[in-house]
Design an enzyme around this catalytic site. Sequence first.
Site, mmCIF file in Angstrom:
data_model
loop_
_atom_site.group_PDB
_atom_site.id
_atom_site.type_symbol
_atom_site.label_atom_id
_atom_site.label_comp_id
_atom_site.label_asym_id
_atom_site.label_seq_id
_atom_site.Cartn_x
_atom_site.Cartn_y
_atom_site.Cartn_z
ATOM 1 C CG MET A 42 39.479 34.971 37.307
ATOM 2 S SD MET A 42 40.850 35.466 36.269
ATOM 3 C CE MET A 42 40.866 37.223 36.524
ATOM 4 C CG LEU A 65 34.867 35.301 46.240
ATOM 5 C CD1 LEU A 65 33.981 34.307 46.989
ATOM 6 C CD2 LEU A 65 34.561 35.265 44.748
ATOM 7 C CG HIS A 73 33.183 38.120 42.754
ATOM 8 N ND1 HIS A 73 34.226 38.799 43.339
ATOM 9 C CD2 HIS A 73 33.559 37.906 41.464
ATOM 10 C CE1 HIS A 73 35.200 38.984 42.453
ATOM 11 N NE2 HIS A 73 34.814 38.454 41.309
ATOM 12 C CE LYS A 116 34.302 44.688 37.156
ATOM 13 N NZ LYS A 116 35.559 44.710 36.374
ATOM 14 C CB SER A 123 37.336 45.965 39.866
ATOM 15 O OG SER A 123 38.483 45.312 39.363
ATOM 16 C CB SER A 124 39.708 41.467 42.059
ATOM 17 O OG SER A 124 38.533 40.696 42.093
#
Length: 286
Positions: free
Chosen positions: A30, A33, A37, A152, A188-189
């Site tokens: 999504m 990055l 990722h 994750k 995590s984003s």
Amino acid sequence: MKEYRAPEALAASVQAHRCSGRSIGFVPTMGALHAGHLRLLEVCRAENDVVVLSIYVNPAQFEPNEDFTRYPRDIERDLVLAHAAGVDALFLPSDETMYPGGVERQTVWIDPGEPATYLESRSRPGHFRGVATIVAKLFAMVKPDKAYFGQKDAQQAIIVALMTRELAMGVDIRVVSTVRESDGLALSSRNVYLTEDQRAQAPALKDALDLVASEYAKGVRDASTLEGLIMDELAERAPSGRVDYVALASIETLRPVTGDVPSGTLVALAVNFGTTRLIDNVVLES
Ligand code: AMP
């Protein structure tokens, strides 16, 4: 790196590569990055001739109360990182491509069944229906040989692997270990939403999982004792966090594990800091 917005152009390029005998690896994301990722892309690069990355913020996997509109988006930065990671084809589909006429017009959905009733699904009941459906669409458009998912999001990786196998999609699902900050917090984003105080408490998730893994290795086998260790550690080290769940589950079916815990059991947890939800997990080894 070539950018594609139309699936037909991407499919033609992938088809040409395949006709030349090249293998196709695919990393769906999504965007926003980060090093997690990039690790998926690195493994994909090492195992395939052609690397396809998709960036699409899928509205169908957000619950109505979740952060779809404020989900971090930074396409300019993503382009630079994707290029540096050696991506060959970057797929940037539009909403119209993924959901012609809008997401509410979609009639056919993939129901992931029982594994999507546990863990995350208790507070995000429609999440994995959205994930499974978008991954199936992306697989149909990209037609990869292998696709890469992060440990994750263990429940996601397990559901995608089951879907791919049971629907005979012919994609080899590879799971890549979780990439962490130096203090253990899983990248995590959503980490950008944490306040300074919440960020300071967030490594407690990994510390609690490490504690339970080491107690298990020392011979503690009782499921409630192991769960209790995690709850105590989180209560002490992350007092601002609200624990959504701590679960011991089968790595194959995600069914709850009780009593004597076998080696290979997944320990997964979710903690909410304000409106920011963090998840993490470990697999117990004796
Ligand atoms: P997302 O963009 O959040 O949908 O994630 C795209 C992929 O990256 C998923 O397969 C995630 O499991 C994976 N991923 C996200 N964070 C990490 C991480 N810290 N380490 C490894 N993989 C990750």
